[in-house]
Design a protein around this motif. Structure first.
Motif, PDB file in Angstrom:
ATOM      1  N   ARG A   1       4.450   0.059   5.461  1.00  0.00           N
ATOM      2  CA  ARG A   1       3.311  -0.482   6.217  1.00  0.00           C
ATOM      3  C   ARG A   1       3.107   0.284   7.514  1.00  0.00           C
ATOM      4  N   ASP A   2       4.214   0.610   8.192  1.00  0.00           N
ATOM      5  CA  ASP A   2       4.102   1.324   9.466  1.00  0.00           C
ATOM      6  C   ASP A   2       3.511   2.727   9.306  1.00  0.00           C
ATOM      7  N   THR A   3       3.746   3.335   8.142  1.00  0.00           N
ATOM      8  CA  THR A   3       3.243   4.692   7.895  1.00  0.00           C
ATOM      9  C   THR A   3       1.924   4.681   7.129  1.00  0.00           C
ATOM     10  N   ASN A   4       1.326   3.487   7.012  1.00  0.00           N
ATOM     11  CA  ASN A   4       0.026   3.352   6.345  1.00  0.00           C
ATOM     12  C   ASN A   4       0.040   3.899   4.917  1.00  0.00           C
ATOM     13  N   LEU A   5       1.060   3.506   4.173  1.00  0.00           N
ATOM     14  CA  LEU A   5       1.153   3.917   2.776  1.00  0.00           C
ATOM     15  C   LEU A   5      -0.084   3.462   2.002  1.00  0.00           C
ATOM     16  N   ILE A   6      -0.692   4.404   1.305  1.00  0.00           N
ATOM     17  CA  ILE A   6      -1.859   4.096   0.466  1.00  0.00           C
ATOM     18  C   ILE A   6      -1.392   4.076  -0.988  1.00  0.00           C
ATOM     19  N   ILE A   7      -1.393   2.909  -1.582  1.00  0.00           N
ATOM     20  CA  ILE A   7      -0.951   2.762  -2.965  1.00  0.00           C
ATOM     21  C   ILE A   7      -2.139   3.017  -3.886  1.00  0.00           C
ATOM     22  N   SER A   8      -1.961   3.954  -4.786  1.00  0.00           N
ATOM     23  CA  SER A   8      -3.037   4.282  -5.717  1.00  0.00           C
ATOM     24  C   SER A   8      -2.453   4.501  -7.110  1.00  0.00           C
ATOM     25  N   GLU A   9      -3.318   4.399  -8.090  1.00  0.00           N
ATOM     26  CA  GLU A   9      -2.876   4.623  -9.470  1.00  0.00           C
ATOM     27  C   GLU A   9      -2.341   6.038  -9.676  1.00  0.00           C
TER      28      GLU A   9
ATOM     29  N   ARG B   1       1.601  -2.560 -12.764  1.00  0.00           N
ATOM     30  CA  ARG B   1       2.458  -1.750 -11.887  1.00  0.00           C
ATOM     31  C   ARG B   1       1.891  -1.698 -10.467  1.00  0.00           C
ATOM     32  N   LEU B   2       0.591  -1.517 -10.356  1.00  0.00           N
ATOM     33  CA  LEU B   2      -0.025  -1.503  -9.033  1.00  0.00           C
ATOM     34  C   LEU B   2       0.207  -2.831  -8.312  1.00  0.00           C
ATOM     35  N   LYS B   3       0.099  -3.926  -9.042  1.00  0.00           N
ATOM     36  CA  LYS B   3       0.335  -5.235  -8.445  1.00  0.00           C
ATOM     37  C   LYS B   3       1.762  -5.346  -7.927  1.00  0.00           C
ATOM     38  N   LYS B   4       2.739  -4.897  -8.721  1.00  0.00           N
ATOM     39  CA  LYS B   4       4.147  -5.013  -8.321  1.00  0.00           C
ATOM     40  C   LYS B   4       4.449  -4.141  -7.100  1.00  0.00           C
ATOM     41  N   VAL B   5       3.871  -2.944  -7.027  1.00  0.00           N
ATOM     42  CA  VAL B   5       4.102  -2.073  -5.871  1.00  0.00           C
ATOM     43  C   VAL B   5       3.459  -2.673  -4.627  1.00  0.00           C
ATOM     44  N   ARG B   6       2.300  -3.275  -4.786  1.00  0.00           N
ATOM     45  CA  ARG B   6       1.654  -3.927  -3.641  1.00  0.00           C
ATOM     46  C   ARG B   6       2.465  -5.131  -3.170  1.00  0.00           C
ATOM     47  N   GLN B   7       3.080  -5.850  -4.095  1.00  0.00           N
ATOM     48  CA  GLN B   7       3.948  -6.963  -3.718  1.00  0.00           C
ATOM     49  C   GLN B   7       5.144  -6.440  -2.933  1.00  0.00           C
ATOM     50  N   TRP B   8       5.706  -5.306  -3.378  1.00  0.00           N
ATOM     51  CA  TRP B   8       6.832  -4.701  -2.648  1.00  0.00           C
ATOM     52  C   TRP B   8       6.401  -4.334  -1.229  1.00  0.00           C
ATOM     53  N   LEU B   9       5.213  -3.727  -1.108  1.00  0.00           N
ATOM     54  CA  LEU B   9       4.750  -3.280   0.208  1.00  0.00           C
ATOM     55  C   LEU B   9       4.556  -4.458   1.161  1.00  0.00           C
ATOM     56  N   SER B  10       4.202  -5.610   0.641  1.00  0.00           N
ATOM     57  CA  SER B  10       3.951  -6.774   1.499  1.00  0.00           C
ATOM     58  C   SER B  10       5.223  -7.565   1.810  1.00  0.00           C
ATOM     59  N   HIS B  11       6.356  -7.155   1.242  1.00  0.00           N
ATOM     60  CA  HIS B  11       7.615  -7.876   1.468  1.00  0.00           C
ATOM     61  C   HIS B  11       8.008  -7.802   2.944  1.00  0.00           C
ATOM     62  N   ARG B  12       8.342  -8.939   3.526  1.00  0.00           N
ATOM     63  CA  ARG B  12       8.558  -8.988   4.974  1.00  0.00           C
ATOM     64  C   ARG B  12       9.993  -8.760   5.420  1.00  0.00           C
ATOM     65  N   THR B  13      10.943  -8.709   4.499  1.00  0.00           N
ATOM     66  CA  THR B  13      12.335  -8.532   4.919  1.00  0.00           C
ATOM     67  C   THR B  13      12.937  -7.203   4.460  1.00  0.00           C
ATOM     68  N   ARG B  14      12.207  -6.434   3.672  1.00  0.00           N
ATOM     69  CA  ARG B  14      12.715  -5.136   3.215  1.00  0.00           C
ATOM     70  C   ARG B  14      12.410  -4.067   4.265  1.00  0.00           C
ATOM     71  N   ILE B  15      13.399  -3.241   4.559  1.00  0.00           N
ATOM     72  CA  ILE B  15      13.202  -2.158   5.524  1.00  0.00           C
ATOM     73  C   ILE B  15      12.201  -1.143   4.990  1.00  0.00           C
TER      74      ILE B  15
ATOM     75  N   ILE C   1      -2.488 -14.876 -16.422  1.00  0.00           N
ATOM     76  CA  ILE C   1      -1.765 -13.644 -16.076  1.00  0.00           C
ATOM     77  C   ILE C   1      -2.743 -12.497 -15.848  1.00  0.00           C
ATOM     78  N   LEU C   2      -3.685 -12.329 -16.755  1.00  0.00           N
ATOM     79  CA  LEU C   2      -4.568 -11.163 -16.724  1.00  0.00           C
ATOM     80  C   LEU C   2      -5.548 -11.165 -15.562  1.00  0.00           C
TER      81      LEU C   2
END
Length: 200
Positions: free
Chosen positions: A75-83, A55-69, A12-13
């Motif tokens: 992704r289209d707006t180049n969201l930068i996920i940061s702590e 939390r960062l991992k889960k948000v990145r997983q959300w961003l990579s989801h291919r069926t969520r609007i 996990i870690l």
């Protein structure tokens, strides 16, 4: 910890950039930062960092989801996920109600999402039942243009498409006022959508 326990923890870690040892936990590649017997404050600090990494991992997983609007907009707006961004959103949501939290998490269903119509292959509702405009009553319409909820809008629609939908992004200043406004509209829409037939 036994060898088997260390193996399970690392399964996990390591995905979070951390690793377990027989008597300590640390960030991968670094000297173990927390040993057994460390003072509670240091242990709590280490666990806090691990939670932030999760939390960062889960948000990145959300961003990579291919069926969520919302993920696609991110992704289209180049969201930068940061702590810091995640911490800011979390601190705002800490004392907000479920409607505000739902908006920030992309949990906003409107009458345009009709699963019966979807399964039958029928197009979404083309007219808003609240303001009667010939506009699909989706999330953006309800939040920003539906006249039935205009009295709840004090702040203008953000220019950023992602912030317009979930109330936050890396290119728009995150504010509690905006998120609360969007949550208030979500609550009002849900109350009308879920009201018994003939009520009101």
């Amino acid at each position: 910890w036994s060898q088997s326990t260390v193996f399970c923890l690392n399964s996990i870690l390591q995905d979070l950039g951390w690793c377990a040892h027989s008597n300590a936990v640390g960030q991968s590649g670094d000297v173990p930062c927390i040993h057994f017997g460390a003072v509670k404050a240091e242990v709590d600090k280490c666990l806090h960092h691990i939670r932030d990494a999760w939390r960062l991992k889960k948000v990145r997983q959300w961003l990579s989801h291919r069926t969520r609007i919302d993920s696609g907009i991110g992704r289209d707006t180049n969201l930068i996920i940061s702590e810091p961004l995640i911490k800011t959103v979390r601190s705002i949501l800490r004392d907000c109600d479920a409607h505000v939290v739902s908006v920030a998490c992309g949990g906003f269903q409107t009458v345009s999402l009709d699963f019966e119509r979807l399964h039958q292959g029928v197009a979404p509702v083309q007219q808003c039942p609240y303001c009667l405009q010939l506009d699909v009553p989706g999330v953006i319409h309800v939040l920003w243009s539906c006249q039935a909820f205009s009295h709840l809008r004090l702040l203008p629609q953000p220019e950023c498409p992602l912030a317009s939908r979930i109330g936050w992004s890396s290119s728009h200043q995150v504010t509690k006022d905006l998120l609360v406004q969007m949550g208030t509209i979500r609550a009002a829409e849900a109350a009308r959508r879920l009201a018994p037939a003939g009520a009101g």
